[in-house]
Design an enzyme around this catalytic site. Structure first.
Site, PDB file in Angstrom:
ATOM      1  N   GLN A  28      -5.444  -0.208 -11.465  1.00  0.00           N
ATOM      2  CA  GLN A  28      -4.152  -0.288 -10.734  1.00  0.00           C
ATOM      3  C   GLN A  28      -4.025  -1.585  -9.888  1.00  0.00           C
ATOM      4  OE1 GLN A  28      -2.186   2.326 -10.939  1.00  0.00           O
ATOM      5  NE2 GLN A  28      -3.368   2.733 -12.469  1.00  0.00           N
ATOM      6  N   HIS A  70      -1.617  -3.960 -11.175  1.00  0.00           N
ATOM      7  CA  HIS A  70      -0.029  -4.054 -10.938  1.00  0.00           C
ATOM      8  C   HIS A  70       0.617  -5.384 -10.424  1.00  0.00           C
ATOM      9  CE1 HIS A  70       1.704  -0.438 -12.251  1.00  0.00           C
ATOM     10  NE2 HIS A  70       0.717   0.015 -12.088  1.00  0.00           N
ATOM     11  N   GLU A  83      -0.757   6.476  -2.188  1.00  0.00           N
ATOM     12  CA  GLU A  83       0.313   6.891  -3.255  1.00  0.00           C
ATOM     13  C   GLU A  83      -0.729   7.665  -4.298  1.00  0.00           C
ATOM     14  OE1 GLU A  83       3.158   4.939  -6.701  1.00  0.00           O
ATOM     15  OE2 GLU A  83       1.647   3.525  -5.974  1.00  0.00           O
ATOM     16  N   HIS A  84      -1.511   7.082  -4.841  1.00  0.00           N
ATOM     17  CA  HIS A  84      -2.404   7.813  -5.864  1.00  0.00           C
ATOM     18  C   HIS A  84      -3.702   8.010  -5.345  1.00  0.00           C
ATOM     19  CE1 HIS A  84       0.311   5.202  -8.603  1.00  0.00           C
ATOM     20  NE2 HIS A  84       0.631   6.067  -8.958  1.00  0.00           N
ATOM     21  N   ASP A 124       0.291   8.416 -15.120  1.00  0.00           N
ATOM     22  CA  ASP A 124       1.545   7.427 -15.557  1.00  0.00           C
ATOM     23  C   ASP A 124       2.097   7.592 -16.848  1.00  0.00           C
ATOM     24  OD1 ASP A 124       1.320   6.393 -12.849  1.00  0.00           O
ATOM     25  OD2 ASP A 124       0.454   4.308 -13.655  1.00  0.00           O
ATOM     26  N   HIS A 143      32.773  23.014  23.266  1.00  0.00           N
ATOM     27  CA  HIS A 143      32.066  23.786  22.396  1.00  0.00           C
ATOM     28  C   HIS A 143      31.994  25.168  22.668  1.00  0.00           C
ATOM     29  CE1 HIS A 143      30.638  20.219  20.399  1.00  0.00           C
ATOM     30  NE2 HIS A 143      29.752  20.647  19.633  1.00  0.00           N
TER      31      HIS A 143
END
Length: 298
Positions: free
Chosen positions: A106, A109, A174-175, A208, A268
């Site tokens: 990862q 990336h 995230e992961h 993925d 109101h």
């Protein structure tokens, strides 16, 4: 929603046949071969040949993410995503090579992708760091992965599984890949993550590319309050209401009037008061000071 458009950045200056085939099989009705911020602008604003859409979804680089952020409000977006993140939670049921491979898989990336090992084993921590150095020397994407690891990599050694769990929820990655002797315990107790990968036989790359789960996921601790892109993102929640009896309208109106006065909203309150008078035949005890045009029944 308006027309669904499917984008694919050119590959070697041409459409990528496998991707276009997959899009067509999935039911795409319009496919455009373009990418970057110009593609995001075309989708949101429209061009002479491309109709504007209601919602932009899907991953992209930092420029695409910023374009989506600036367009949010004009169109809907799935979420504002940053660099890919991965967290490996492991104990001595796995070895350093497995952990290092999954971290660097990862980290490649981009140079700002965090990759973190969380373990209760100092032995595994040291083995993993050694394996990372070995793999970086032979990995074709090692230059990018090394910068990411040097600048954003972490190894955290905890005293217990409970501390590992607390740290994982703090990181909100995230992961999150779990390889321990109690994977299902982590599944049942962890709360902050984009996607969870349980056991050494699965990994983030499977999610993925192959398994089929979505991988447009929250980053930068957004997993504390949201999940990733899913079918619900394309559904609007709309509500409607009606009050069908005089008694119900008058009862609700009394409460509504008092709450409105507490907040200082006299207009109101009068919306409620007029119905209490008309449908309930009485005045609200906490008056607004407005002169009723419809008098309460004696």
């Amino acid at each position: 929603m308006r027309t669904r458009h499917h984008l694919r950045s050119p590959f070697g200056g041409k459409p990528a046949p496998a991707v276009v085939a997959a899009q067509a099989m999935a039911g795409a009705d319009e496919i455009y071969v373009l990418g970057g911020i110009q593609a995001i602008g075309a989708m949101a604003i429209g061009t002479e040949t491309i109709a504007p859409v209601d919602m932009l979804v899907g991953p992209g680089n930092a420029f695409v993410a910023e374009a989506k952020r600036q367009l949010f409000g004009r169109v809907g977006i799935d979420l504002f995503a940053g660099p890919t993140e991965t967290l490996v939670i492991a104990d001595e049921t796995v070895d350093g090579e497995m952990c290092a491979t999954d971290l660097l898989g990862q980290a490649e990336h981009g140079p700002t992708s965090p990759a973190i090992l969380l373990t209760n084993s100092e032995k595994l921590a040291r083995e993993t760091m050694a394996e990372i150095e070995r793999i970086l020397e032979i990995l074709p994407t090692g230059e990018i992965a090394r910068k990411s690891w040097n600048d954003f990599g972490e190894v955290i050694v905890c005293d217990s599984y409970e501390e590992m769990l607390a740290e994982a929820d703090r990181i909100a990655s995230e992961h999150v890949q779990v390889m321990t002797d109690r994977d299902m315990w982590f599944r049942d107790n962890i709360t902050n993550y984009g996607a969870l990968f349980l056991g050494p036989r699965t990994n983030v790359a499977y999610g993925d590319k192959v398994i089929g789960t979505n991988h447009t996921l929250p980053t930068m601790k957004a997993a504390r309050y949201t999940g990733g892109l899913w079918v619900g993102k394309f559904m609007k929640t709309c509500t409607w209401q009606t009050v069908t009896t005089d008694e119900a309208s008058a009862m609700i109106g009394e409460y509504g009037s008092r709450l409105s006065i507490l907040e200082g909203f006299v207009g109101h309150a009068e919306q409620a008061n007029v119905r209490v008078r008309r449908y309930g035949g009485r005045n609200v005890p906490y008056g607004t000071g407005a002169a009723p045009r419809t008098q309460a029944a004696e």
